[in-house]
Design a protein around this motif. Structure first.
Motif, short mmCIF file in Angstrom:
data_model
loop_
_atom_site.label_atom_id
_atom_site.label_comp_id
_atom_site.label_asym_id
_atom_site.label_seq_id
_atom_site.Cartn_x
_atom_site.Cartn_y
_atom_site.Cartn_z
N ASP A 153 8.80 2.79 -27.28
CA ASP A 153 8.28 2.12 -26.09
C ASP A 153 7.04 1.29 -26.39
O ASP A 153 6.64 0.47 -25.55
CB ASP A 153 7.95 3.16 -25.01
N ARG B 154 16.42 3.97 -20.59
CA ARG B 154 16.21 4.45 -21.97
C ARG B 154 15.89 5.94 -22.00
O ARG B 154 16.38 6.67 -22.86
CB ARG B 154 15.10 3.65 -22.64
N THR B 155 15.08 6.38 -21.06
CA THR B 155 14.74 7.81 -20.99
C THR B 155 15.98 8.65 -20.75
O THR B 155 16.19 9.69 -21.39
CB THR B 155 13.71 8.05 -19.88
#
Length: 727
Positions: free
Chosen positions: A313, A701-702
């Motif tokens: 990130d 994405r998480t």
């Protein structure tokens, strides 16, 4: 006209077996600088375990490429940096740790400083490259200060020590032998200083230096030619020396007894080798022995994905900072280049003014000194005001890279007569592609879409042969690296990829700016007999090029034999027709694009077989900068598909990256929500897990990482359950 240029051999495109052949020590670096100095105004060289980078201030890369040719034909592994912006971006991203094997590591800063020192010693550095290097170091520092990439960074040494723990070694029970006293050995010992170990030996050709290091780190120094006793006692051996290939051969190992009473090469399984050397310190053949574990830099690179997850990130922010600094330095460089032009332009105008005043004064008769001064000042002010728009236009042209545009447009800009309509040839975009039938079909479709958007542009398709086309598919970027190098070298403007072929590790200086709407992501079965999967006789041979497909099919038909197959669509079908396979598995979208979908015997829905990450999606990659090409290509991008692709790639990265893993993911996105399905298995397919996760598109994405870790955990639990039951 001089510009900043470069050529680089790095871990991005070259394995350690290639890099070690071109590794330069300090004296060799100085020799190379002296050799190349006669061709360039300025030059410096960065030589590390990850890269050999040569940057210069000159007209072209020809002399640098000729230097690389002295080592052999390595052109296919080189990154060509043909102009200032590309070269600047490459160096700044390197300084920021974005090009390192352990992303975010800080050791590269010292290595760049050392390169500057060596270049100064050889008097090969000047104002341009000196400022470039200092600004690169500043950029690296800024990235680490303003992002958390430094917080999660890891040197190769710390990654190596994570590997030691993963292999089950306990530091407090281990005896270490560190060979070498250079930078990497220093870094290793710095890490060791924070960790309690049983004993440390330090070996080096420079015994005095080994004694100093051993004293500092509370170890024992040994002579290089007398280290067999230490080798016998040590169970973890670390190589960090330069300039000597295959320091430990099998013969050397055979002279050393393992502490567990067996020769290390015969039995016992007790020694772990970490090779940080370039060239490699240890014979790669040691890997063939079951009781010896050997990891070189390329092996260590494969396990850095764990740290990359923490830094994932932070990378976009780091890139933003790098891009800002590249822009700032480019302004400085362009203004520096254009200053002589402006000075010459003004001097020409001033010469004309003085000549005209010489003609004017006699015509005015007997004028006093004050009037003469006023006239000179007036004409000077008038000339400044008349020339100001042109001078400002020259500066703006330099900043906006108009030198690549048609010269008529440039003249119109300088003279401020843009309203004049003059015929200007079409802008041209060179599109790179592989030469396979499917790749050309995909690329032609992309070109057709771009032509519809901008019919005034001219398009040229250029075929680039990749290592995958040569049959070497077991390397990262087999179908993309050659195209990426061509973009960096300025040979093509954009490249069209099947998104599933694009590696998870980005090439800095390039970016995937467009993903097209996803086509059919499903897989199909083509059988010689026309039978479906469930109808195939037991023992039938099914050809597939991926573990992803075979492990999923094994859950349905474990009685079939799944064999590896490679080649293009026509080639695979031909192999089946010859009788090598009873059936083959292919992607539906490829057959559809080639108008061959009717040959499919059966199409598998995604609830039966999940596709590869990015399957059915086309990606367009280009140099990471704005402009008319970016503005045009961006129009083809499809946001829901991009969101799905981002999630699938995050899933892949969380599991370690690479297309050869027994995993699959399929995401479906709307403006607000996303659903991700995934599978993970052992390579044999005997332990298998499938799960689904849904949530907000903002958490794509998480969610993908959570899904990946949940699948991995389930497979591990199943394996442990079997082991427990057996025991």
């Amino acid at each position: 006209m001089n510009k900043i240029i470069g050529v680089e051999l790095s871990h991005r495109f070259a394995s350690i077996a290639i890099r070690e052949r071109l590794a330069l020590n300090k004296e060799q670096t100085k020799e190379a600088l002296r050799f190349l100095k006669k061709n360039y105004e300025e030059i410096f060289i960065i030589s590390t375990c990850n890269r050999l980078s040569i940057y210069a201030y000159g007209e072209n890369n020809d002399a640098i490429l000729a230097y690389f040719n002295r080592f052999g034909n390595y052109r296919q592994f080189l990154s060509i940096l043909p102009d200032s912006e590309i070269a600047i971006r490459n160096l700044f991203s390197t300084a920021a740790g974005l090009e390192s094997q352990a992303v975010g590591e800080h050791q590269i800063t010292g290595q760049i400083r050392e390169a500057l020192t060596i270049a100064r010693e050889e008097n090969t550095i000047g104002a341009v490259l000196d400022e470039l290097i200092r600004h690169a170091i500043h950029t690296g520092k800024k990235v680490r200060q303003e992002t958390n990439i430094g917080k999660f960074s890891a040197s190769l040494a710390t990654v190596g020590f994570e590997l030691i723990e993963q292999e089950g070694y306990k530091f407090e029970e281990s005896v270490f032998l560190v060979i070498g006293t250079g930078n990497m050995a220093n870094l290793v010992n710095t890490v060791l200083d924070r960790t309690k170990i049983k004993k440390l030996y330090v070996a080096s050709h420079d015994f005095e230096r080994a004694q100093e290091m051993a004293k500092e780190w509370r170890g024992e120094a040994v002579q290089m030619d007398q280290m067999h006793a230490a080798l016998s006692e040590a169970n973890i051996i670390i190589g960090g020396t330069q300039g000597e290939i295959n320091l430990l051969h099998e013969e050397t190992m055979a002279e050393s007894k393992c502490p567990r009473a067996n020769f290390a090469l015969q039995s016992g399984g007790c020694k772990l080798f970490l090779d940080f050397g370039v060239p490699r310190n240890f014979n790669p053949n040691l890997k063939e022995h079951d009781n010896i574990k050997l990891f070189d830099l390329d092996d260590i690179k494969k396990i850095t994905y764990k740290g990359l997850l923490k830094r994932y990130d932070e990378i976009p922010m780091a890139r933003t900072i790098v891009n800002q600094e590249v822009d700032w330095f480019s302004v400085w460089l362009k203004n520096r280049k254009v200053a002589p032009v402006i000075e010459a332009y003004w001097n020409n105008l001033d010469d004309i003014r003085n000549e005209e005043l010489k003609w004017l004064f006699p015509k005015l008769g007997n004028i006093d000194k004050h009037t003469e001064i006023v006239l000179k000042r007036f004409t000077h002010r008038l000339l400044r005001k008349i020339s100001k728009p042109s001078i400002e236009a020259i500066k703006e042209i330099a900043q906006n890279l108009h030198e690549t545009d048609n010269p008529i447009n440039t003249a119109k800009n300088i003279l401020a007569v843009n309203s004049v309509d003059i015929f200007v040839p079409k802008r041209k975009i060179v599109v790179g592609t592989r030469g396979s039938k499917l790749a050309l079909t995909q690329t032609n479709w992309i070109v057709e879409q771009l032509m519809k958007l901008e019919p005034t542009y001219e398009f040229e398709t250029k075929i680039i042969r990749t290592s995958g086309d040569e049959g070497n598919i077991n390397v990262v970027g087999a179908f993309t690296s050659a195209l990426q190098r061509a973009m960096l070298a300025g040979e093509i403007d954009i490249a069209v990829h099947s998104f599933k072929d694009v590696p998870t590790e980005d090439v800095f200086g390039l970016r995937v700016i467009t993903v097209t709407p996803r086509k059919d992501a499903r897989d199909v079965l083509i059988s010689k007999s026309g039978k479906t999967l469930n109808e195939l006789p037991s023992g039938s041979i099914v050809g597939t090029g991926s573990l992803r497909r075979s492990v999923q099919l094994q859950q349905i038909r474990p009685d079939l034999e799944y064999k590896f197959i490679q080649g293009n669509v026509d080639g695979r079908i031909a192999q089946m027709e010859k009788g090598n396979y009873d059936a083959i598995i292919l992607a539906a979208t490829g057959l559809q694009k080639m108008n061959m979908i009717d040959v499919a015997t059966e199409i598998f829905d995604t609830d039966v077989m999940l596709p590869a990450v990015g399957q059915g999606i086309l990606a367009i990659e280009m140099i990471d900068k704005d402009g008319y090409i970016y503005d045009l290509v961006k129009k083809l991008s499809h946001q829901p598909t991009k969101d799905a692709a981002d999630a699938e790639r995050a899933f892949l990265i969380a599991l370690g990256g690479g297309c050869n893993l027994p995993m699959a993911a399929y995401a479906q996105a709307t403006e607000t929500e996303i659903k991700i399905e995934g599978i993970f298995a052992t390579k044999e397919g005997d332990f298998f897990a499938r799960k689904t996760i849904s949530g907000s598109i903002n958490d794509k994405r998480t969610l993908a990482r959570q899904l990946a870790l949940a699948l991995k955990e389930e497979v591990e639990l199943k394996k442990k359950a079997i082991i427990t039951n057996v025991s």
